[in-house]
Design an enzyme around this catalytic site. Structure first.
Site, PDB file in Angstrom:
ATOM      1  N   ARG A 107     -12.625  27.570  29.614  1.00 16.26           N
ATOM      2  CA  ARG A 107     -11.232  27.980  29.574  1.00 16.26           C
ATOM      3  C   ARG A 107     -11.159  29.242  28.718  1.00 16.26           C
ATOM      4  O   ARG A 107     -11.887  29.397  27.728  1.00 16.26           O
ATOM      5  CB  ARG A 107     -10.349  26.901  28.955  1.00 16.26           C
ATOM      6  CG  ARG A 107     -10.255  25.656  29.802  1.00 16.26           C
ATOM      7  CD  ARG A 107      -9.519  25.891  31.100  1.00 16.26           C
ATOM      8  NE  ARG A 107      -8.077  26.017  30.887  1.00 16.26           N
ATOM      9  CZ  ARG A 107      -7.219  26.295  31.856  1.00 16.26           C
ATOM     10  NH1 ARG A 107      -7.644  26.531  33.095  1.00 16.26           N
ATOM     11  NH2 ARG A 107      -5.929  26.370  31.594  1.00 16.26           N
ATOM     12  N   ARG A 125      -3.077   9.070  11.790  1.00 21.31           N
ATOM     13  CA  ARG A 125      -3.011   8.545  10.430  1.00 21.31           C
ATOM     14  C   ARG A 125      -1.820   7.607  10.266  1.00 21.31           C
ATOM     15  O   ARG A 125      -0.715   7.913  10.733  1.00 21.31           O
ATOM     16  CB  ARG A 125      -2.891   9.682   9.421  1.00 21.31           C
ATOM     17  CG  ARG A 125      -4.075  10.623   9.449  1.00 21.31           C
ATOM     18  CD  ARG A 125      -4.233  11.313   8.099  1.00 21.31           C
ATOM     19  NE  ARG A 125      -5.407  12.190   8.171  1.00 21.31           N
ATOM     20  CZ  ARG A 125      -5.338  13.497   8.405  1.00 21.31           C
ATOM     21  NH1 ARG A 125      -4.177  14.063   8.567  1.00 21.31           N
ATOM     22  NH2 ARG A 125      -6.447  14.212   8.452  1.00 21.31           N
ATOM     23  N   ARG A 155     -11.283  13.886  18.829  1.00 24.32           N
ATOM     24  CA  ARG A 155     -11.185  14.777  17.668  1.00 24.32           C
ATOM     25  C   ARG A 155      -9.803  14.722  17.031  1.00 24.32           C
ATOM     26  O   ARG A 155      -9.604  15.169  15.913  1.00 24.32           O
ATOM     27  CB  ARG A 155     -11.467  16.219  18.092  1.00 24.32           C
ATOM     28  CG  ARG A 155     -12.913  16.501  18.429  1.00 24.32           C
ATOM     29  CD  ARG A 155     -13.054  17.865  19.101  1.00 24.32           C
ATOM     30  NE  ARG A 155     -12.407  18.940  18.361  1.00 24.32           N
ATOM     31  CZ  ARG A 155     -13.017  19.729  17.506  1.00 24.32           C
ATOM     32  NH1 ARG A 155     -14.299  19.560  17.243  1.00 24.32           N
ATOM     33  NH2 ARG A 155     -12.374  20.698  16.888  1.00 24.32           N
ATOM     34  N   TYR A 179     -18.602  23.364  21.877  1.00 24.03           N
ATOM     35  CA  TYR A 179     -17.560  23.793  20.954  1.00 24.03           C
ATOM     36  C   TYR A 179     -17.973  23.410  19.539  1.00 24.03           C
ATOM     37  O   TYR A 179     -18.077  22.226  19.199  1.00 24.03           O
ATOM     38  CB  TYR A 179     -16.219  23.145  21.302  1.00 24.03           C
ATOM     39  CG  TYR A 179     -15.095  23.645  20.423  1.00 24.03           C
ATOM     40  CD1 TYR A 179     -14.381  24.779  20.784  1.00 24.03           C
ATOM     41  CD2 TYR A 179     -14.778  23.010  19.231  1.00 24.03           C
ATOM     42  CE1 TYR A 179     -13.369  25.270  19.968  1.00 24.03           C
ATOM     43  CE2 TYR A 179     -13.772  23.490  18.408  1.00 24.03           C
ATOM     44  CZ  TYR A 179     -13.068  24.606  18.787  1.00 24.03           C
ATOM     45  OH  TYR A 179     -12.085  25.087  17.982  1.00 24.03           O
ATOM     46  N   GLU A 216      -0.039  31.941  22.797  1.00 27.57           N
ATOM     47  CA  GLU A 216      -1.326  31.702  23.439  1.00 27.57           C
ATOM     48  C   GLU A 216      -1.118  31.041  24.805  1.00 27.57           C
ATOM     49  O   GLU A 216      -0.438  30.022  24.914  1.00 27.57           O
ATOM     50  CB  GLU A 216      -2.209  30.822  22.559  1.00 27.57           C
ATOM     51  CG  GLU A 216      -2.567  31.471  21.228  1.00 27.57           C
ATOM     52  CD  GLU A 216      -3.549  30.650  20.415  1.00 27.57           C
ATOM     53  OE1 GLU A 216      -4.042  29.620  20.932  1.00 27.57           O
ATOM     54  OE2 GLU A 216      -3.834  31.033  19.265  1.00 27.57           O
ATOM     55  N   ASP A 275     -17.213  23.947  15.346  1.00 29.12           N
ATOM     56  CA  ASP A 275     -16.383  24.477  14.278  1.00 29.12           C
ATOM     57  C   ASP A 275     -17.218  25.481  13.476  1.00 29.12           C
ATOM     58  O   ASP A 275     -18.446  25.500  13.560  1.00 29.12           O
ATOM     59  CB  ASP A 275     -15.899  23.351  13.368  1.00 29.12           C
ATOM     60  CG  ASP A 275     -14.823  22.499  14.033  1.00 29.12           C
ATOM     61  OD1 ASP A 275     -14.021  23.049  14.805  1.00 29.12           O
ATOM     62  OD2 ASP A 275     -14.794  21.271  13.777  1.00 29.12           O
ATOM     63  N   ARG A 278       0.962  27.416  22.355  1.00 31.76           N
ATOM     64  CA  ARG A 278       1.407  27.415  20.965  1.00 31.76           C
ATOM     65  C   ARG A 278       1.782  28.819  20.532  1.00 31.76           C
ATOM     66  O   ARG A 278       1.431  29.800  21.182  1.00 31.76           O
ATOM     67  CB  ARG A 278       0.337  26.842  20.042  1.00 31.76           C
ATOM     68  CG  ARG A 278      -0.974  27.623  20.006  1.00 31.76           C
ATOM     69  CD  ARG A 278      -1.992  26.929  19.099  1.00 31.76           C
ATOM     70  NE  ARG A 278      -3.220  27.699  18.966  1.00 31.76           N
ATOM     71  CZ  ARG A 278      -4.245  27.361  18.191  1.00 31.76           C
ATOM     72  NH1 ARG A 278      -4.176  26.263  17.469  1.00 31.76           N
ATOM     73  NH2 ARG A 278      -5.322  28.117  18.122  1.00 31.76           N
TER      74      ARG A 278
END
Length: 368
Positions: free
Chosen positions: A249, A176, A172, A350, A302, A352, A281
């Site tokens: 998790r 670039r 995922r 999971y 987090e 989106d 983060r």
């Protein structure tokens, strides 16, 4: 006696979309949630005039015009573009991995130089067909970036060595060979101007909602109030873990109001990629709303942790063992025709937000 056509267990995005669609088809619906608020994990609350993402950062992004047009019925969206950065022991790197990252790591200037460096490190590692996350990451971005910006963060996030995690997790991750700092390769992206709670509130307008109501604790009473039940909770919990517990998790959030500064880190999301920093983060919520001016700021650290019963499950661990166990639970669910399992927890996957919307719309279409 059935009082409703549908009982929707969970007032999050999946449940709210389905409930609204059924109401539009003149079906009677009751929505319940064990929490004291609607909106599930996309719940936002106003703190110091800032819409704080209480259960982690959520950036709506999609290539689906259907999903984008659907969600825009319920709120106006801002122009936020997700451009997180990585902090490795005080060194700042661009995410997603792009030419800025490659230049700072290796001093390369052109995409050809960056690709050559990655290929050289991949060959030196002897990787031909990646069989785990570590090998997949090195194949994508080389050893140096893996060691600095992936390994520590990922092992904190999942609580397992990278060599024991499936390669699919890292696929995922955008890589670039341009100077584009936009993390998502999506046609549509943004955050609702007034927070996500407004979206769910508008979806559920005119629908009966009962909060602080745990379906599993009141199952005998609730299972007969509707013709069909849409269950968006943990599928293994529904069956009282009779085949074993699926692994997740969870995340612990430490939110702090800073009255002595209006800008703590200069970016909405900063990932801490070394293994020694205990949190993964820091989110500075005001930066999700470009141009927002406040005299203070709100930040959230987090901490990823192993899930135990009673915690909030956030990320399913979709390795071979858990996938096989989920399939067994899914087989059990097929024996209960009046209960439909949906959403991240019900399907143990999971998703989106755009996928959640599309799957709820698909289910609603089948049911209407």
């Amino acid at each position: 006696m059935h009082y409703y056509d549908y009982l929707v267990v969970g007032a999050g995005l999946f449940g709210a979309v389905f409930a609204r669609e059924m109401k539009l088809h003149s079906k009677s619906v009751l929505v319940i949630d064990k929490r004291g608020n609607i909106a599930g994990n996309i719940y936002t609350e106003n703190i110091e005039k800032i819409h704080v993402h209480k259960y982690g950062a959520h950036i709506f992004h999609t290539n689906s015009k259907i999903a984008w047009d659907y969600v825009n019925q319920f709120a106006s969206f801002n122009r936020f573009t997700n451009s997180p950065i990585a902090n490795y022991r005080g060194e700042i790197y661009s995410l997603p991995f792009n030419m800025y990252t490659f230049n700072k790591i290796w001093g390369v200037i052109t995409p050809e130089q960056a690709k050559a460096k990655i290929e050289s490190q991949r060959k030196s590692s002897g990787i031909k067909t990646p069989s785990n996350l570590e090998e997949q990451a090195i194949s994508l971005v080389g050893v140096d970036i893996y060691e600095k910006l992936i390994k520590g963060y990922t092992e904190k996030q999942w609580g397992r060595p990278c060599c024991e995690l499936p390669a699919e997790i890292i696929k995922r991750l955008p890589v670039r060979f341009t100077y584009d700092n936009n993390y998502f390769n999506a046609l549509y992206q943004g955050i609702p101007d007034n927070g996500y709670t407004e979206i769910i509130k508008n979806m559920l307008d005119g629908i009966e909602v009962k909060l602080n109501c745990d379906y599993l604790e009141n199952k005998s009473e609730l299972e007969s109030v509707a013709e069909k039940i849409i269950f968006t909770g943990n599928i293994d919990a529904y069956f009282d873990y009779r085949l074993g517990a699926l692994e997740y998790r969870t995340v612990n959030f430490e939110t702090e109001i800073l009255n002595d500064t209006d800008n703590f880190q200069g970016n909405a999301v900063v990932n801490y990629t070394d293994k020694d920093t205990p949190f993964t983060r820091i989110i500075e919520h005001k930066h999700f709303y470009p141009g927002l001016e406040t005299s203070s700021t709100v930040v959230t650290r987090e901490y990823s942790a192993e899930f135990t019963r009673g915690d909030e499950p956030y990320y399913p661990i979709n390795n071979a063992k858990n996938t096989a166990l989920y399939e067994k639970y899914r087989d059990l669910s097929r024996n209960i025709p009046n209960v439909i399992f949906g959403g991240r927890l019900g399907e143990y996957k999971y998703y989106d937000m755009d996928t959640v919307i599309l799957r709820a719309l698909e289910l609603a279409q089948k049911e209407s």
